[in-house]
Design a protein around this motif. Structure first.
Motif, mmCIF file in Angstrom:
data_model
loop_
_atom_site.group_PDB
_atom_site.id
_atom_site.type_symbol
_atom_site.label_atom_id
_atom_site.label_comp_id
_atom_site.label_asym_id
_atom_site.label_seq_id
_atom_site.Cartn_x
_atom_site.Cartn_y
_atom_site.Cartn_z
ATOM 1 N N LEU A 108 0.835 -1.199 0.000
ATOM 2 C CA LEU A 108 0.000 0.000 0.000
ATOM 3 C C LEU A 108 0.874 1.254 0.000
ATOM 4 O O LEU A 108 1.904 1.301 0.670
ATOM 5 N N GLU A 109 0.447 2.256 -0.749
ATOM 6 C CA GLU A 109 1.164 3.524 -0.801
ATOM 7 C C GLU A 109 0.180 4.675 -0.616
ATOM 8 O O GLU A 109 -1.037 4.511 -0.823
ATOM 9 N N ILE A 110 0.696 5.828 -0.215
ATOM 10 C CA ILE A 110 -0.127 7.013 0.046
ATOM 11 C C ILE A 110 0.006 7.972 -1.130
ATOM 12 O O ILE A 110 1.119 8.270 -1.574
ATOM 13 N N ILE A 111 -1.141 8.442 -1.629
ATOM 14 C CA ILE A 111 -1.124 9.399 -2.737
ATOM 15 C C ILE A 111 -1.943 10.631 -2.353
ATOM 16 O O ILE A 111 -2.774 10.603 -1.434
ATOM 17 N N MET A 112 -1.692 11.736 -3.061
ATOM 18 C CA MET A 112 -2.429 12.974 -2.855
ATOM 19 C C MET A 112 -3.226 13.286 -4.121
ATOM 20 O O MET A 112 -2.653 13.444 -5.191
ATOM 21 N N LEU A 113 -4.552 13.360 -3.995
ATOM 22 C CA LEU A 113 -5.425 13.657 -5.130
ATOM 23 C C LEU A 113 -5.746 15.153 -5.150
ATOM 24 O O LEU A 113 -6.209 15.705 -4.157
ATOM 25 N N SER A 114 -5.502 15.790 -6.290
ATOM 26 C CA SER A 114 -5.788 17.227 -6.438
ATOM 27 C C SER A 114 -6.411 17.477 -7.800
ATOM 28 O O SER A 114 -6.289 16.662 -8.720
ATOM 29 N N PHE A 115 -7.082 18.633 -7.934
ATOM 30 C CA PHE A 115 -7.780 18.967 -9.172
ATOM 31 C C PHE A 115 -7.222 20.254 -9.763
ATOM 32 O O PHE A 115 -6.971 21.233 -9.044
ATOM 33 N N HIS A 116 -7.039 20.234 -11.089
ATOM 34 C CA HIS A 116 -6.443 21.354 -11.812
ATOM 35 C C HIS A 116 -7.247 21.560 -13.094
ATOM 36 O O HIS A 116 -6.989 20.906 -14.113
ATOM 37 N N ASP A 117 -8.242 22.462 -13.029
ATOM 38 C CA ASP A 117 -9.166 22.697 -14.146
ATOM 39 C C ASP A 117 -9.807 21.369 -14.567
ATOM 40 O O ASP A 117 -10.519 20.768 -13.782
ATOM 41 N N SER A 118 -9.521 20.899 -15.779
ATOM 42 C CA SER A 118 -10.165 19.680 -16.275
ATOM 43 C C SER A 118 -9.337 18.436 -16.006
ATOM 44 O O SER A 118 -9.604 17.376 -16.579
#
Length: 490
Positions: free
Chosen positions: A293-303
């Motif tokens: 298992l690994e940790i990720i960061m989800l982010s949004f950038h326009d589309s």
């Protein structure tokens, strides 16, 4: 002057005019003196306020302003010894409430706690990524009771992605001894021991252990490895039959053991949240095959939606963009019978992939940009509009036959699917390339990704821990942080 003018008949005489100028100067001088007297009265009036009102005023000021206020006069300096002022600063700036009652029991003042512990080490509170080569990590420094503690966050044992995160203390700072801040290393199994913290530069600090013998175990490296394996993976080496997985585990132990005495940390932020986002951005745990298992960061950038690794592996290290999702390229799933076919899924996703590639080539050629067709599913859709649309009804979902997954227990309904790419590479991050895949949104806290080329499935579940002092000041600062993270391991 008017009488003088009438007597002279021809207006004011030179002598009269001189007298007028002197009179005006005297009036101006009197006016300035009156203003100085009023200002003096205003300054004096602040000092004449009752002490309880001054305590209320000073309590509302930020703690960083209070030391300068103490230099104004003796009265201010005496009032600033009031516990109420510093108790309020501890509560409002560092969230301490119930912990303040413990201070009265141990005989510690709120002023000492703020001035000697909380204020000097406020710059290390928040989220940090340790520099452990490709493996990275997640450190959360918090005010915990009468301590400042650096907690290393560890994913749950593979493959239980929906279990809560595990925590391990790496260091702590307290004021139990000699009425001054004491730094202790918490690594190892022999209890707290002497440590040190150094601020290298802005948004970066280092920890050092001064007694590394506390990290060693009586049984030597073999005992240390068995203990680490049980803590890290929740199993023994005999339980792991896959030879390649055994090699990866041993490699990680050898590599990370080099950093048990000194570590450098770089600040990271949580992604900003906008109303138009497909779901709330944040941190997620995900399955990555033999790497666990690994940790990720989800982010949004326009589309676009981007997933950046906070923990990594020798193939794709921490800091790299593991997933990139095009929210303007939705994919409509067929019925369950056709979903079970890997060929059918590949046909759908690769069709969108080819359209997306043609769109990229058209944008790279300015003369053809105006004639380029939009990617499949994006016609007439503004950037980010897919994420802003009303939530659709849940639809049945099943993995295609032949797709490998670490966890057979996955959601059987989904809300939306989008085309995306995932980053794959050889050992040592050699020959990295982005390969097409399918992003599957299950609900607000879970999503998945089907890697077409690898024929594997990764399931991601939200990290629900409360993380304070971690919000990005702005989107610009957050995006600059992402660029820096990629450069650390590129």
């Amino acid at each position: 002057m008017a009488v003088c003018a009438r007597l002279c008949g021809g207006g004011q005489s030179r002598r009269c005019r001189r007298r007028q100028r002197h009179s005006q100067a005297d009036q101006d001088s009197d006016s300035e003196m009156d203003m100085d007297d009023e200002e003096e009265e205003e300054r004096v009036s602040l000092l004449d306020l009752p002490p309880e009102l001054l305590v209320e005023i000073f309590s509302s000021l930020p703690g960083t302003a209070l030391p300068n206020l103490a230099l104004v006069c003796k009265k201010f300096r005496q009032i600033l010894n009031t516990e109420t002022i510093w108790r309020r600063r501890c509560t409002e700036e560092f969230g301490m409430r119930d912990d303040l009652r413990k201070m009265e029991i141990v005989g510690m003042s709120s002023r000492d706690l703020y001035v000697k512990l909380l204020h000097p080490y406020r710059h290390i509170l928040g989220l940090w990524q340790p520099d452990i080569g490709p493996y990275g990590g997640l450190l959360n420094v918090v005010v915990d009771g009468l301590f400042i503690i650096g907690w290393m966050y560890l994913p749950p044992h593979d493959p239980r992605v929906e279990d809560p995160m595990r925590r391990r203390p790496l260091f702590r700072i307290h004021m139990w001894e000699k009425n001054k801040a004491t730094i202790e290393c918490m690594y190892g199994h022999k209890g707290p021991h002497k440590g040190d913290i150094q601020t290298v530069k802005k948004d970066e600090f280092s920890t050092k252990c001064n007694q590394t013998d506390h990290h060693r175990m009586p049984g030597g490296r073999q005992e240390e490895f068995r203990t680490w394996l049980e803590e890290e993976w929740g199993r023994t080496l005999e339980d792991i039959f896959h030879e390649h997985m055994q090699e990866l585990i041993l490699m990680k132990f050898i590599y990370t053991s080099q950093y048990d005495n000194c570590l450098t940390y770089r600040r990271i932020y949580l992604p900003p949240c906008l109303p138009s986002d497909l779901l709330q951005p944040g941190l997620f745990k995900g399955t990555y095959g033999s790497h666990g298992l690994e940790i990720i960061m989800l982010s949004f950038h326009d589309s676009k939606a981007k997933a950046t690794k906070l923990t990594g592996d020798p193939n794709v290290p921490a800091g790299q963009l593991t997933l990139e999702i095009d929210l303007n390229c939705p994919v409509r799933l067929p019925d369950l019978e056709h979903q079970r076919s890997m060929e059918e899924l590949s046909r759908l996703v690769l069709g969108v992939h080819e359209e997306a590639q043609r769109g990229l080539q058209a944008r790279d050629a300015p003369s053809e940009a105006a004639e380029a067709d939009p990617p499949q599913g994006a016609e007439g859709v503004e950037p980010g509009a897919a994420a802003c649309s009303a939530a659709p009804e849940a639809q049945p979902f099943v993995l295609p036959l032949g797709v490998m997954t670490r966890n057979e227990v996955y959601p059987r309904t989904c809300k939306m699917c989008f085309y995306g790419t995932g980053l794959i590479a050889g050992h040592g991050f050699t020959s990295p390339e982005r390969t097409p895949g399918l992003f599957v949104l299950f609900d607000d806290d879970r999503f998945g990704f089907i890697w077409l080329e690898l024929k594997s499935f990764s399931l991601y579940s939200r990290l629900t821990d409360q993380l304070s002092h971690a919000q990005a000041p702005s989107m610009e600062r957050f995006e600059a942080m992402l660029r820096n993270m990629q450069s650390w391991t590129s």
